[in-house]
Design an enzyme around this catalytic site. Structure first.
Site, short mmCIF file in Angstrom:
data_model
loop_
_atom_site.label_atom_id
_atom_site.label_comp_id
_atom_site.label_asym_id
_atom_site.label_seq_id
_atom_site.Cartn_x
_atom_site.Cartn_y
_atom_site.Cartn_z
N HIS A 147 0.82 -1.20 0.00
CA HIS A 147 0.00 0.00 0.00
C HIS A 147 0.86 1.26 0.00
O HIS A 147 1.91 1.32 0.64
CB HIS A 147 -0.92 0.02 1.23
CG HIS A 147 -2.19 -0.74 1.03
ND1 HIS A 147 -3.25 -0.25 0.32
CD2 HIS A 147 -2.56 -1.97 1.45
CE1 HIS A 147 -4.23 -1.14 0.31
NE2 HIS A 147 -3.84 -2.20 0.98
N GLU A 148 0.41 2.24 -0.72
CA GLU A 148 1.00 3.58 -0.61
C GLU A 148 0.63 4.19 0.74
O GLU A 148 -0.37 3.79 1.37
CB GLU A 148 0.47 4.47 -1.73
CG GLU A 148 1.12 4.20 -3.08
CD GLU A 148 2.53 4.75 -3.16
OE1 GLU A 148 2.89 5.58 -2.29
OE2 GLU A 148 3.27 4.37 -4.07
#
Length: 262
Positions: A147-148
């Site tokens: 995930h960013e």
């Protein structure tokens, strides 16, 4: 003997008999439970001849997924080569959710002769590829997605993820509890120490350890293994050992399906 004296004698005898009956019942019940569970495990194992509810993109001859399995979904995008051993509670998941059409290309590819240790996870969204004869210890985690977190106005779980393909070269050994991160590309015959966290490129014939993992030993044609080994190499099998002798030595039936000699 009667009266109070007889009562005092009969009570310990009855209690002892009852305890013996209960102990025998526990033993018999325990054996029955273990026999029943062994039967369930044998019947629940997933093979190409007995795939159960699963329809893998490929499930090679001689490969087995032990029962109980872990989470398995979108198995049409998962290919497993021949003669693989996938232990209990191994998760094989392709995509975000069950029931997705992920196209014709595999998301997870496991080569022939691989061993995936109990409780391991292969969580693929784009591409995870294991070469032939890759062995995992228990509880290894491999994913091609992260995930960013750069947007501080959104929870991390709601930010758009980033996919990077993962490759693990043929003949590699991944130790217990190791984590293989998105974008990792391991060469041939790589050893990953237990508990390591691997990212980036790892050259052929190397040993990595730590979090993040770093190369701690490597083989090159010019220098051999550096640093050198401190212990002697195992004694090799003598020349001329037959398949029957080898089976007797290791206690395994090494014959492939169909009865051909190993």
């Amino acid at each position: 003997m009667d009266g109070a004296d007889g009562y005092r004698v009969r009570m310990p005898l009855a209690a002892g008999l009852l305890a013996a009956v209960r102990a025998r019942t526990r033993r018999v019940t325990g054996r029955a439970v273990h026999r029943g569970w062994r039967w369930v495990r044998e019947r629940g194992a997933v093979t190409c001849e007995s795939p159960g509810p699963y329809r893998f993109g490929e499930l090679g001859a001689g490969s087995t997924l032990a029962f109980p399995t872990g989470t398995i979904f979108n198995e049409g995008s998962i290919r497993i080569g021949p003669f693989c051993i996938i232990a209990e509670q191994v998760t094989l998941s392709a995509g975000f959710l069950p029931g997705l059409d992920l196209g014709p290309d595999p998301v997870i590819t496991i080569g022939g002769g691989c061993v995936i240790g109990r409780g391991s996870h292969l969580v693929g969204h784009q591409s995870i590829v294991l070469g032939d004869d890759v062995w995992f210890g228990p509880n290894v985690y491999v994913s091609d997605q992260a995930h960013e977190y750069r947007d501080t106005t959104l929870p991390i779980g709601k930010q758009w993820p980033r996919n990077e393909p993962v490759e693990i070269g043929a003949g590699s050994w991944i130790g217990t509890g190791a984590v293989i991160l998105p974008g990792a590309r391991l060469g041939r015959n790589v050893v990953v120490a237990a508990g390591s966290v691997v990212r980036g490129e790892v050259p052929d014939f190397s040993v990595v350890a730590g979090a993040p993992a770093k190369v701690v030993r490597r083989f090159t044609e010019e220098e051999g293994w550096q640093p050198p080994f401190r212990n002697p190499a195992p004694t090799p099998l003598p020349d001329g050992v037959t398949a029957e002798q080898l089976r007797a030595l290791v206690g395994w039936d090494l014959r492939p399906p169909g009865g051909a000699e190993a």
